[in-house]
Motif scaffolding. Structure first.
Motif, mmCIF file in Angstrom:
data_model
loop_
_atom_site.group_PDB
_atom_site.id
_atom_site.type_symbol
_atom_site.label_atom_id
_atom_site.label_comp_id
_atom_site.label_asym_id
_atom_site.label_seq_id
_atom_site.Cartn_x
_atom_site.Cartn_y
_atom_site.Cartn_z
ATOM 1 N N CYS A 38 -55.201 -98.280 45.787
ATOM 2 C CA CYS A 38 -55.749 -98.376 44.425
ATOM 3 C C CYS A 38 -55.502 -99.759 43.834
ATOM 4 O O CYS A 38 -54.380 -100.265 43.879
ATOM 5 C CB CYS A 38 -55.084 -97.305 43.551
ATOM 6 S SG CYS A 38 -55.382 -97.548 41.797
ATOM 7 N N CYS B 84 -58.825 -100.319 38.976
ATOM 8 C CA CYS B 84 -60.065 -100.691 38.279
ATOM 9 C C CYS B 84 -60.378 -99.727 37.117
ATOM 10 O O CYS B 84 -61.108 -100.070 36.210
ATOM 11 C CB CYS B 84 -61.233 -100.714 39.265
ATOM 12 S SG CYS B 84 -61.669 -99.081 39.904
ATOM 13 N N THR C 174 -62.086 -96.875 37.319
ATOM 14 C CA THR C 174 -63.327 -96.092 37.465
ATOM 15 C C THR C 174 -63.024 -94.593 37.456
ATOM 16 O O THR C 174 -63.781 -93.793 36.898
ATOM 17 C CB THR C 174 -64.039 -96.477 38.789
ATOM 18 O OG1 THR C 174 -64.198 -97.888 38.805
ATOM 19 C CG2 THR C 174 -65.390 -95.796 38.926
ATOM 20 N N CYS C 175 -61.915 -94.212 38.081
ATOM 21 C CA CYS C 175 -61.569 -92.784 38.143
ATOM 22 C C CYS C 175 -61.359 -92.224 36.736
ATOM 23 O O CYS C 175 -61.842 -91.131 36.407
ATOM 24 C CB CYS C 175 -60.332 -92.563 39.003
ATOM 25 S SG CYS C 175 -58.963 -93.638 38.592
ATOM 26 N N ALA D 160 -62.596 -93.307 33.942
ATOM 27 C CA ALA D 160 -63.872 -93.244 33.220
ATOM 28 C C ALA D 160 -64.761 -92.114 33.740
ATOM 29 O O ALA D 160 -65.557 -91.549 32.994
ATOM 30 C CB ALA D 160 -64.600 -94.576 33.361
ATOM 31 N N THR D 161 -64.605 -91.765 35.016
ATOM 32 C CA THR D 161 -65.437 -90.720 35.625
ATOM 33 C C THR D 161 -64.932 -89.321 35.311
ATOM 34 O O THR D 161 -65.697 -88.367 35.251
ATOM 35 C CB THR D 161 -65.379 -90.876 37.177
ATOM 36 O OG1 THR D 161 -65.792 -92.177 37.514
ATOM 37 C CG2 THR D 161 -66.240 -89.851 37.886
ATOM 38 N N ARG E 38 -55.963 -93.196 36.621
ATOM 39 C CA ARG E 38 -55.495 -94.532 37.007
ATOM 40 C C ARG E 38 -54.016 -94.713 36.663
ATOM 41 O O ARG E 38 -53.228 -95.188 37.464
ATOM 42 C CB ARG E 38 -56.319 -95.613 36.280
ATOM 43 C CG ARG E 38 -55.888 -97.028 36.612
ATOM 44 C CD ARG E 38 -56.455 -98.055 35.665
ATOM 45 N NE ARG E 38 -55.986 -97.925 34.288
ATOM 46 C CZ ARG E 38 -54.791 -98.288 33.845
ATOM 47 N NH1 ARG E 38 -53.895 -98.810 34.673
ATOM 48 N NH2 ARG E 38 -54.453 -98.136 32.581
ATOM 49 N N CYS F 48 -63.807 -88.051 40.783
ATOM 50 C CA CYS F 48 -63.302 -89.426 40.729
ATOM 51 C C CYS F 48 -63.334 -90.079 42.109
ATOM 52 O O CYS F 48 -63.579 -91.277 42.235
ATOM 53 C CB CYS F 48 -61.877 -89.438 40.175
ATOM 54 S SG CYS F 48 -60.770 -88.278 41.002
ATOM 55 N N ARG G 156 -66.543 -91.820 43.199
ATOM 56 C CA ARG G 156 -66.859 -93.122 42.595
ATOM 57 C C ARG G 156 -65.841 -94.206 42.925
ATOM 58 O O ARG G 156 -66.084 -95.373 42.652
ATOM 59 C CB ARG G 156 -66.907 -92.973 41.067
ATOM 60 C CG ARG G 156 -67.734 -91.814 40.568
ATOM 61 C CD ARG G 156 -69.177 -92.191 40.269
ATOM 62 N NE ARG G 156 -70.005 -91.007 40.135
ATOM 63 C CZ ARG G 156 -70.116 -90.263 39.046
ATOM 64 N NH1 ARG G 156 -69.438 -90.597 37.971
ATOM 65 N NH2 ARG G 156 -70.894 -89.204 39.031
ATOM 66 N N CYS G 157 -64.682 -93.838 43.441
ATOM 67 C CA CYS G 157 -63.621 -94.836 43.661
ATOM 68 C C CYS G 157 -64.057 -95.883 44.683
ATOM 69 O O CYS G 157 -64.399 -95.550 45.814
ATOM 70 C CB CYS G 157 -62.349 -94.139 44.134
ATOM 71 S SG CYS G 157 -61.092 -95.325 44.653
ATOM 72 N N PRO G 158 -64.021 -97.181 44.316
ATOM 73 C CA PRO G 158 -64.470 -98.220 45.251
ATOM 74 C C PRO G 158 -63.501 -98.438 46.417
ATOM 75 O O PRO G 158 -63.841 -99.110 47.387
ATOM 76 C CB PRO G 158 -64.560 -99.475 44.374
ATOM 77 C CG PRO G 158 -63.679 -99.211 43.214
ATOM 78 C CD PRO G 158 -63.654 -97.729 42.992
#
Ligand code: SF4
Ligand code: SF4
Length: 381
Positions: free
Chosen positions: A26, A29, A31-32, A34-35, A49, A75, A78-80
């Motif tokens: 991790c 970022c 994204t998790c 926000a998702t 996060r 999450c 979407r996690c990059p």
């Protein structure tokens, strides 16, 4: 004076061990966070996060929120960095369990599973009552197809209709299935989410043995939660049989031309993807194909579907949590209402229980299991 963070190397090692280092890739970022559907559901901030950051640092406090996660895995989609966020959170629950920092409802479900073999406090002796009057074999005498009903279905009279319908449909198509009856025990999904690991292993080993003793080469699970345990975790403990969700099994029968499905009144139906069936295991098409095969039904897609489907809130221990659960199902139910369908179909007992509750309160459409649309309704027993 600025607060000083106290890092504990020994604790860091334990966190790494119990989470298998799932949170290490991790890079924060966000994204998790926000998702996550919980972001807008709770009266307090919830951040996956932040949970992961504290775990990376080996900090034990400030992670009480681990109990709110419904393990929906949205999450993760979407996690990059492909972080196994749910695995990290479950590892943190294992750490909390060792420190006895577990919500009381988690202890209750564990005791019930130890004493009665199910997390719902249902008497062990009544586990197979759902099958009364049905032509079903005792799997102990040897069987090639084992039907595993699961705890929620076995003890909830409304959900029992799903298992009864399935046995009848299979029987009509000439497939004899066996059940373990009173010897069937919890698959362990409910135990897994409490963070307890010793008893979970014992339960899995006992189940692998009793499944193996039946000689079954196929196991059909009705609940996606049991299905996920059997398909992904049990092989590590020696399970060799093929594991199918009932929608996968019926899809094969449909393709072979072995299913006779009755007509229903013309209706538009939406399908909700249960997280443990769809996102976890990629089973998106079989339930849709079954619904499309019912004369009279027109299938509609919900705004968020398949990999992006919203969660009902029942996973990750949500069914036993005293707060939460139903509010996620309310959000999903609002999407169902937007679609203006006359039926909501799904294929998970937890989803049915949560959506029926939301639909009653929010004046939504009737909620059914896909299975219930494959057979004529049984007269009340
Ligand atoms: S989305 Fe992935 S990389 Fe980004 S904060 Fe969440 S876990 Fe970390
Ligand atoms: S698994 Fe679902 S509930 Fe848990 S943090 Fe991820 S998105 Fe949120």
């Amino acid at each position: 004076m600025e607060a000083v963070l106290e890092l504990d190397d020994e604790l860091w090692d334990r966190v790494q061990e119990l989470t298998a280092g799932a949170m290490n890739p991790c890079y924060q970022c966000g994204t998790c966070t926000a998702t996550c559907p919980l972001l807008h559901q709770l009266d307090k901030p919830f951040s996956a996060r932040k949970i992961l950051r504290r775990a990376q640092l080996g900090l034990e406090d400030g992670v009480e929120d681990i109990w709110l996660c419904s393990a929906c895995a949205l999450c993760e989609v979407r996690c990059p960095r492909d972080v196994h966020i749910v695995e990290a959170i479950m590892g943190l629950r294992a750490l909390a369990f060792k420190a006895r920092q577990v919500p009381p409802e988690m202890y209750r479900l564990l005791w019930s599973t130890l004493e009665e073999g199910n997390p719902w406090s249902g008497p062990r002796s009544e586990r197979a009552k759902w099958a009364e009057g049905l032509k079903v074999q005792d799997a102990a005498a040897g069987v090639s197809v084992l039907l595993y009903a699961g705890c929620a279905i076995s003890y909830d009279p409304r959900l029992q209709r799903v298992a009864r319908g399935l046995v009848q449909l299979l029987g009509k198509a000439g497939v004899d299935v066996g059940i373990l009856g009173d010897r069937e025990k919890c698959c362990g999904d409910a135990v897994r989410v409490t963070g307890e690991r010793g008893y979970l292993e014992k339960l899995i080993e006992d189940n692998v043995k009793s499944f193996g003793d039946t000689g079954a080469n196929t196991i059909i699970a009705i609940s996606p939660h049991c299905f996920d345990m059997f398909r992904n975790l049990y092989p590590r403990y020696g399970l060799e049989a093929e594991v199918l969700h009932y929608t996968e099994y019926l899809e094969r029968m449909l393709d072979a031309g072995n299913l006779k499905i009755p007509k229903v009144k013309k209706s538009r139906v939406a399908y909700h993807d249960p997280c443990y069936l769809g996102r976890y295991n990629g089973v998106f098409e079989p339930p849709r194909k079954l619904l499309e095969s019912v004369p009279g039904l027109a299938l509609e897609e919900l705004r968020e579907n398949k990999l992006n489907a919203l969660c009902c809130g029942g996973g990750g221990g949500g069914m036993w949590r005293e707060e939460g659960g139903e509010r996620l199902s309310d959000s999903r139910l609002n999407q169902v209402k937007e679609a203006e369908v006359s039926l909501l179909a799904t294929s998970c007992p937890y989803c049915i229980q949560n959506f029926e509750d939301s639909s009653r309160r929010l004046d939504g459409p009737p909620v059914v299991d896909v299975m219930e649309l494959m057979v004529r309704p049984e007269r009340r027993r």
